[in-house]
Design an enzyme around this catalytic site. Structure first.
Site, short mmCIF file in Angstrom:
data_model
loop_
_atom_site.label_atom_id
_atom_site.label_comp_id
_atom_site.label_asym_id
_atom_site.label_seq_id
_atom_site.Cartn_x
_atom_site.Cartn_y
_atom_site.Cartn_z
N GLU A 151 0.82 -1.21 0.00
CA GLU A 151 0.00 0.00 0.00
C GLU A 151 0.85 1.27 0.00
O GLU A 151 0.85 2.05 0.96
CB GLU A 151 -0.96 -0.01 1.19
CG GLU A 151 -1.95 -1.15 1.16
CD GLU A 151 -2.93 -1.14 2.32
OE1 GLU A 151 -4.01 -1.73 2.18
OE2 GLU A 151 -2.59 -0.55 3.38
N GLU A 315 -6.56 -7.90 -0.62
CA GLU A 315 -7.29 -7.91 0.65
C GLU A 315 -8.76 -7.66 0.36
O GLU A 315 -9.14 -6.57 -0.03
CB GLU A 315 -6.76 -6.82 1.58
CG GLU A 315 -5.29 -6.97 1.94
CD GLU A 315 -4.79 -5.87 2.86
OE1 GLU A 315 -5.63 -5.14 3.45
OE2 GLU A 315 -3.56 -5.71 3.00
#
Length: 698
Positions: A151, A315
């Site tokens: 991320e 995710e």
């Protein structure tokens, strides 16, 4: 060199952290994953302190044992490089690797993403851990790919360490070459900001009123952050390409100040995303009319698809979410987790991993629940994941590799996104208008893409869309306007909103009649404009069709004057305030030869002189005669989303019911439903609450 078709089968899996659990749990966990139909796991993205417990001393024992077990049980693995979480020995010995706030306060060890990308030492140590891992695991039979970092720009997307100021200065030297060119680009003659030495140039710093930088400096700041982040990622991608060439490379997330399209093009085999639909519900505007809630997450997935038409979800939300001190997402209701999984797949995901296998019992994310709760017992979420696993085992080969289908695209670009963060005279409008258009299209079951215009985008690339909605592109180059004109001559339609085309790529306002670079394209001049706030209420506009319905002209009003009277038609006029009776919406019609001399039908350019709301978008949709691709075979209620994927195995329609009540669907012909393997008869059928149909339509 990029791999060909790395997403060659539709995989379902889960994130797993062997370092968090007793080794006695590993085998049982993996066996249960396989029983659910999982075939892939992601590991190690936060494990730097495990791999390198002391500087220069590397330890692979723990993960070697886990990977040996994964290989034995034929579970495939995505290995993460752990550079989002530098270990304590590193930040203590080399504090120059730490990020700093805008005010210059150094961030300290204790969370994650507290590093900066500019530090030569951090780049050196990140390259070293990546190299050691790549060499050690290059031939491991369980590993099929790598996730770089985790991320990028999450938590913090601005960087003000000393190393960042130095790197920004070097970036500017390469971009502008001379201080004269920099001063001109930044308009530093204003307020006596002119620079006479490069050492005087910094990233934005606190001013007399806090964050109030030169607006052109602020735009270049975002461009620098993006380039700098990509340069940091490239170090790792290059190492992995050289030392683990059999594995694919990706990264996850879509956060601020990062040109993900360029990063994907240059570094990755495909892009990955983290899908948490409840972010749409906990961060929504309380004043929004008719919010889409978790269905609105499909707009985020559409943006991901613009980067990588077939992507991975690293995710997928699997439970209630929250850190100890922030974020509070409720538990998904029965059926919602399965719905969200198919939401991701419908929009282009060919690999989905749930976050996470078991909820952590310690740390900041011990309330960010996975499939299993702390007690490690089966629950309804685990059973729901197993149902998805068995369904995808049966139909995954029909889905993988197919592409999302849309005739309409909502257009964005990075320059306007980054400039609009600081410029309140256009920035807040693009997100609002894009969302309202998406909502209007969704309710009419018209699938849409998101497209990012880039400097090399061509009219030929855009011809696959019948309509482009480009709500408020304040920054527009003449070259972009010329390319869009080519697209329109080829028969396409472009829809602009207020505040279009009045800035160049530096963020300077053109000394031309508004809408600047787009004026000839639109065939109008903005005679006057006004921002609407405080006691200035939204004006009304009256449409000139169907008895003249009235729409609120919200937030900002461009008062228009037609300059191309032979081709421009006034579609609506203002109906209130001092500019009542003036044009509010126009349509400029094109026709004749298209791109490459091809004979085409008429294209058009619409100009809407305000910020879009759902009603205004709906009026234009009706006037253009846009129809749902399902119109010939079904009548769908508003609560159901339609998404279509097409490929070598034919065309599939995903029907997703976001309602807590069953949805009544009318089929106009019998249709094969793939999840159940049954044929639905023509007539009324019921789609259960949070239910999913996957229909064969071609």
């Amino acid at each position: 060199m990029k791999q060909l078709n790395p997403l060659d089968e539709l995989r379902l899996g889960v994130c797993y952290y062997p370092e968090h659990w007793e080794e006695s749990l590993w085998e049982a966990d993996l066996l249960r994953m396989k029983e659910l139909g999982f075939s892939i796991i992601r590991i190690a993205e936060f494990a730097w302190a495990i791999f390198e417990p002391k500087e220069g001393r590397f330890s692979f024992d723990l993960f070697d044992r886990f990977l040996e077990l994964a290989a034995k049980l034929e579970m495939k693995v995505i290995m993460g490089t752990p550079t989002a979480t530098p270990p304590a020995w590193l930040t203590h010995k080399y504090p120059e690797v730490l990020n700093a706030t805008f005010e210059g306060v150094t961030l300290q060890h204790g969370l994650r993403r507290h590093n900066n990308y500019s530090s030569p030492k951090y780049r050196e140590l990140s390259a070293r851990i990546t190299l050691e891992m790549a060499k050690h695991y290059a031939d491991h039979p369980a590993i099929i790919g790598w996730q770089i970092d985790n991320e990028f720009n999450c938590e913090v997307s601005v960087f003000y360490a000393d190393a960042d100021h130095i790197a920004f200065r070097q970036w500017l030297k390469e971009k502008y070459d001379t201080l004269d060119a920099l001063n001109k680009a930044w308009g530093t003659v204003f307020w006596s900001q002119t620079y006479s030495d490069w050492e005087q140039v910094f990233l934005p710093r606190p001013t007399a009123v806090g964050y109030q930088p030169n607006p052109h400096q602020a735009l270049d700041e975002k461009r620098f952050i993006s380039d700098n982040t990509i340069a940091f990622a490239k170090i790792q991608a290059d190492i992995l390409r050289e030392h683990a060439p059999r594995h694919w490379v990706t990264t996850n997330g879509m956060f601020g100040h990062l040109d993900n399209h360029r990063m994907n093009d240059e570094l990755l085999d495909f892009f990955s995303y983290d899908s948490y639909p409840q972010f749409s519900t906990i961060f929504y505007d309380a004043n929004e009319q008719n919010p889409l809630a978790d269905r609105g997450w499909s707009l985020s997935l559409s943006a991901v698809r613009s980067i990588s038409p077939n992507f991975a979800i690293m995710e997928q939300q699997a439970g209630p979410g929250g850190w100890v001190n922030r974020i509070d997402m409720p538990s998904p209701k029965p059926g919602q987790m399965r719905l969200w999984t198919y939401q991701s797949i419908a929009h282009g995901a060919d690999m989905v991993l749930y976050f996470r296998w078991r909820t952590a019992t310690f740390g900041n994310e011990m309330y960010w629940h996975g499939l299993h709760d702390y007690d490690n017992r089966p629950n309804r979420r685990v059973r729901e994941a197993g149902k998805v696993g068995s369904e995808l085992a049966a139909i995954g080969d029909r889905i993988v590799g197919s592409r999302f289908q849309a005739d309409v695209a909502i257009v964005r670009d990075y320059d306007n996104e980054w400039d609009g963060e600081y410029d309140v005279w256009h920035g807040p409008y693009s997100w609002k208008s894009g969302k309202e258009w998406f909502k209007a299209l969704q309710k009419r079951h018209i699938p849409s893409d998101v497209v990012y215009l880039r400097s090399h985008t061509t009219a030929e690339e855009l011809k696959r869309y019948r309509v482009l909605v480009y709500p408020h592109p304040a920054i527009m180059r003449d070259e972009t306007a010329a390319m869009l004109e080519q697209y329109v001559w080829a028969g396409g339609t472009v829809i602009f909103g207020c505040r279009t085309g009045y800035k160049d790529e530096r963020g300077h306002c053109y000394m031309r009649p508004l809408p600047g670079a787009a004026a000839a394209l639109c065939g109008i001049r903005v005679e006057e404009f006004t921002k609407l706030n405080g006691n200035r209420k939204p004006a009304l506009m009256q449409w000139k069709h169907d008895g003249g319905p009235v729409t609120a002209a919200e937030d900002f009003n461009d008062i228009l004057e037609v300059t191309a009277s032979g081709t421009v038609e006034v579609m609506a006029e203002y109906a209130s305030d001092y500019y009542a009776g003036k044009p509010a919406v126009t349509r400029n019609t094109f026709g004749g030869d298209g791109v490459d001399g091809a004979e085409t039908g008429a294209g058009a350019v619409w100009y809407y002189g305000a910020v879009f709301n759902e009603d205004a978008a709906g009026q234009i949709i009706e006037l253009m005669g846009l129809r749902s691709p399902a119109a010939d075979w079904a009548e769908l209620p508003a609560q159901v989303e339609l998404a279509i994927r097409a490929g070598a195995s034919g065309m599939l329609a995903f029907l997703l019911n976001y309602g807590e009540a069953a949805a009544q669907i009318t089929l106009k012909k019998p249709m094969k439903e793939l999840l159940t393997g049954t044929t639905l008869s023509a007539g009324e059928v019921e789609l259960e609450p949070f239910g999913v149909y996957v229909l064969e339509i071609g």
